[in-house]
Design a protein around this motif. Sequence first.
Motif, mmCIF file in Angstrom:
data_model
loop_
_atom_site.group_PDB
_atom_site.id
_atom_site.type_symbol
_atom_site.label_atom_id
_atom_site.label_comp_id
_atom_site.label_asym_id
_atom_site.label_seq_id
_atom_site.Cartn_x
_atom_site.Cartn_y
_atom_site.Cartn_z
ATOM 1 N N THR A 100 0.830 -1.207 0.000
ATOM 2 C CA THR A 100 0.000 0.000 0.000
ATOM 3 C C THR A 100 0.862 1.254 0.000
ATOM 4 O O THR A 100 0.592 2.213 -0.738
ATOM 5 C CB THR A 100 -0.931 0.002 1.233
ATOM 6 O OG1 THR A 100 -1.731 -1.194 1.218
ATOM 7 C CG2 THR A 100 -1.850 1.207 1.244
ATOM 8 N N VAL A 101 1.918 1.257 0.800
ATOM 9 C CA VAL A 101 2.830 2.405 0.847
ATOM 10 C C VAL A 101 3.546 2.582 -0.489
ATOM 11 O O VAL A 101 3.689 3.703 -0.988
ATOM 12 C CB VAL A 101 3.845 2.253 1.999
ATOM 13 C CG1 VAL A 101 4.927 3.331 1.915
ATOM 14 C CG2 VAL A 101 3.136 2.317 3.342
ATOM 15 N N SER A 102 4.007 1.482 -1.082
ATOM 16 C CA SER A 102 4.701 1.568 -2.372
ATOM 17 C C SER A 102 3.796 2.191 -3.432
ATOM 18 O O SER A 102 4.229 3.067 -4.203
ATOM 19 C CB SER A 102 5.150 0.176 -2.822
ATOM 20 O OG SER A 102 6.044 -0.398 -1.902
ATOM 21 N N ILE A 103 2.552 1.739 -3.475
ATOM 22 C CA ILE A 103 1.603 2.271 -4.458
ATOM 23 C C ILE A 103 1.295 3.738 -4.161
ATOM 24 O O ILE A 103 1.310 4.593 -5.055
ATOM 25 C CB ILE A 103 0.314 1.433 -4.457
ATOM 26 C CG1 ILE A 103 0.617 -0.006 -4.909
ATOM 27 C CG2 ILE A 103 -0.757 2.062 -5.359
ATOM 28 C CD1 ILE A 103 -0.483 -0.997 -4.603
ATOM 29 N N GLY A 104 1.031 4.041 -2.881
ATOM 30 C CA GLY A 104 0.722 5.420 -2.503
ATOM 31 C C GLY A 104 1.877 6.367 -2.780
ATOM 32 O O GLY A 104 1.676 7.503 -3.243
ATOM 33 N N LEU A 105 3.116 5.914 -2.520
ATOM 34 C CA LEU A 105 4.286 6.736 -2.783
ATOM 35 C C LEU A 105 4.432 7.010 -4.281
ATOM 36 O O LEU A 105 4.726 8.143 -4.691
ATOM 37 C CB LEU A 105 5.544 6.051 -2.241
ATOM 38 C CG LEU A 105 6.884 6.710 -2.575
ATOM 39 C CD1 LEU A 105 6.934 8.152 -2.086
ATOM 40 C CD2 LEU A 105 8.037 5.907 -1.979
ATOM 41 N N ALA A 106 4.246 5.981 -5.110
ATOM 42 C CA ALA A 106 4.346 6.168 -6.561
ATOM 43 C C ALA A 106 3.294 7.167 -7.043
ATOM 44 O O ALA A 106 3.576 8.034 -7.886
ATOM 45 C CB ALA A 106 4.191 4.830 -7.276
ATOM 46 N N GLN A 107 2.081 7.053 -6.504
ATOM 47 C CA GLN A 107 1.019 7.998 -6.875
ATOM 48 C C GLN A 107 1.389 9.419 -6.442
ATOM 49 O O GLN A 107 1.188 10.391 -7.182
ATOM 50 C CB GLN A 107 -0.310 7.575 -6.247
ATOM 51 C CG GLN A 107 -0.841 6.277 -6.823
ATOM 52 C CD GLN A 107 -2.165 5.834 -6.218
ATOM 53 O OE1 GLN A 107 -2.944 5.129 -6.856
ATOM 54 N NE2 GLN A 107 -2.453 6.229 -4.996
ATOM 55 N N ALA A 108 1.933 9.549 -5.237
ATOM 56 C CA ALA A 108 2.327 10.863 -4.721
ATOM 57 C C ALA A 108 3.437 11.462 -5.574
ATOM 58 O O ALA A 108 3.439 12.680 -5.850
ATOM 59 C CB ALA A 108 2.787 10.740 -3.271
#
Length: 556
Positions: free
Chosen positions: A72-80
């Motif tokens: 979840t963090v990896s995906i959220g970071l990429a989106q950010a």
Amino acid sequence: MKTDIEIAHSVSMKPIASIAEKLGIEFDDLELYGKYKAKIPLRFIDKEKVKQHKLILVSAISPTPAGEGKTTVSIGLAQAMNRQNYQTTVVLREPSLGPVFGIKGGATGGGWSQVLPMEDINLHFTGDFSAIEKAHNLLAALIDNNLQNKQYSLGIDPRTVEWKRVMDMNDRALRQMILGLGGTSSGVPRETGFDITAASEIMAILCLADDFEDLKKRLGNIFIGFTYSGKPVYARDLKAQGAMTALLKDAIKPNLVQTIEGTPAIIHGGPFANIAQGTNSIIATRMGLSLSDYVVTEAGFGFDLGAEKFIDIKCRYGDLQPSAVVLVATVRALKYHGGAPLDSLKEENLEALQKGFANLEKHIENMLQFKACPVVAINRFTSDTDAEINLIVEKCKSMGVDVSPIDVWAKGGEGALDLADIVAGTCERCENQITPLYDWNWDVPTKIETVAKRIYGAEAIDFSSQAKKDLKKIEKLGLDKLPVCIAKTQKSLSDNPALLGRPKDFVVTVRNIEIASGAGFVIPITGNIMRMPGLPAKPAAENIDIDNEGNITGLF
């Protein structure tokens, strides 16, 4: 509060061609699997661009049984990062059906930081796991056929064959069995069993291969056993590698999907981190770096498992260099490692949190041993209090470590904008600093001891009599210059899952050492490592259903 699958269904996915367009891939170059999934041909890998672009590794502290949300963090970071105009692709592993139907659930992220279509990815996806399973079991069938065949027999001693069969499902009843019963026409009786597909050496091989030629060579290098006269036998001696590679002709190509916010996501391979290297394929990572300025990827479980293997094995084979490393920490995991009972983790407990900092400190020390510049992401849960979050922030700042609380489950990329800027800055400041822990040319005991003492914090290493025999076998086969992929519990820095926090003065016991000569490493086994998990008393499968319109519910 909406569930992950309800959130996923509330989003209109973009056709995969529009996602590919962001990466500069034309529609006609995609190998489509419906409207929202595609495979990318290997010719899009550009090794010069791989070296120029930035790789961001996401790891974590020692987790609770439920995990701390690295995906979840990896995906959220990429989106950010895309929101902040850093062109970014997220590159992840494929989920195994074992956890999906077991206790942990799927591996597509959560909330507003998911990869889509989540049902497809969590279930059969593009068939990669099935192809790996078939290639593995083909070799098993060829081995047993040679044992049976008198005319073309290699004289394999069945007592030395350790190659099992695999299936992508948790099923404890298949761990140990006798096959070949039913008379002489039904094969040679011997003891064997099943592993889960994610633990297959074929999975590890696929994720470390450069291309078809390298894949075929590695498959041929799989060690099978010895003949009655003591001669080593490899898969190439059975002429197995050609057919096995043919079964993997599509599985070797990485899969393109999208996140909830339309960020490109490449998902490929899925080895477990407690028995293999625990990260997506070299091909997928290179593909992401060829097509975008930044790639966010993850390594399974804590830094002591996935990240160590990522740097010491994957990066060495793939000639990769992370430009930044993010350590995911959670309030609940720190309280858990500070002695708080699992059923109390939603309650504020500053004392347990303070005690749990020892686990965080050790993981940060480990990052520094690799010369990484640590960045801590505090993955916020709804039960976390401001006092708890602030205490972690103060702790990290006192250690001189960049830290950012994030809320990507509820807010998607918007919940990690500060982290995105910190990570981008770290990529510029710390590029090409990360170095391996050991030299592959060292002897195997020294390599094991180096990881166990420096990363786990062990006082000493104990080799069982079987492990000592395995060391002699490895030397005899000329495989002692391979890296070590240590199999260890993810629940503790030690090899004892009951030792939480930062254990000290413990001894790591190496029970035996398995050979994965095709993948290109040896596997020291510590503790009780389960290669075929069982289902829990109330498996997640009980909550999964489908209606008459084909809509799936209950996945998480």
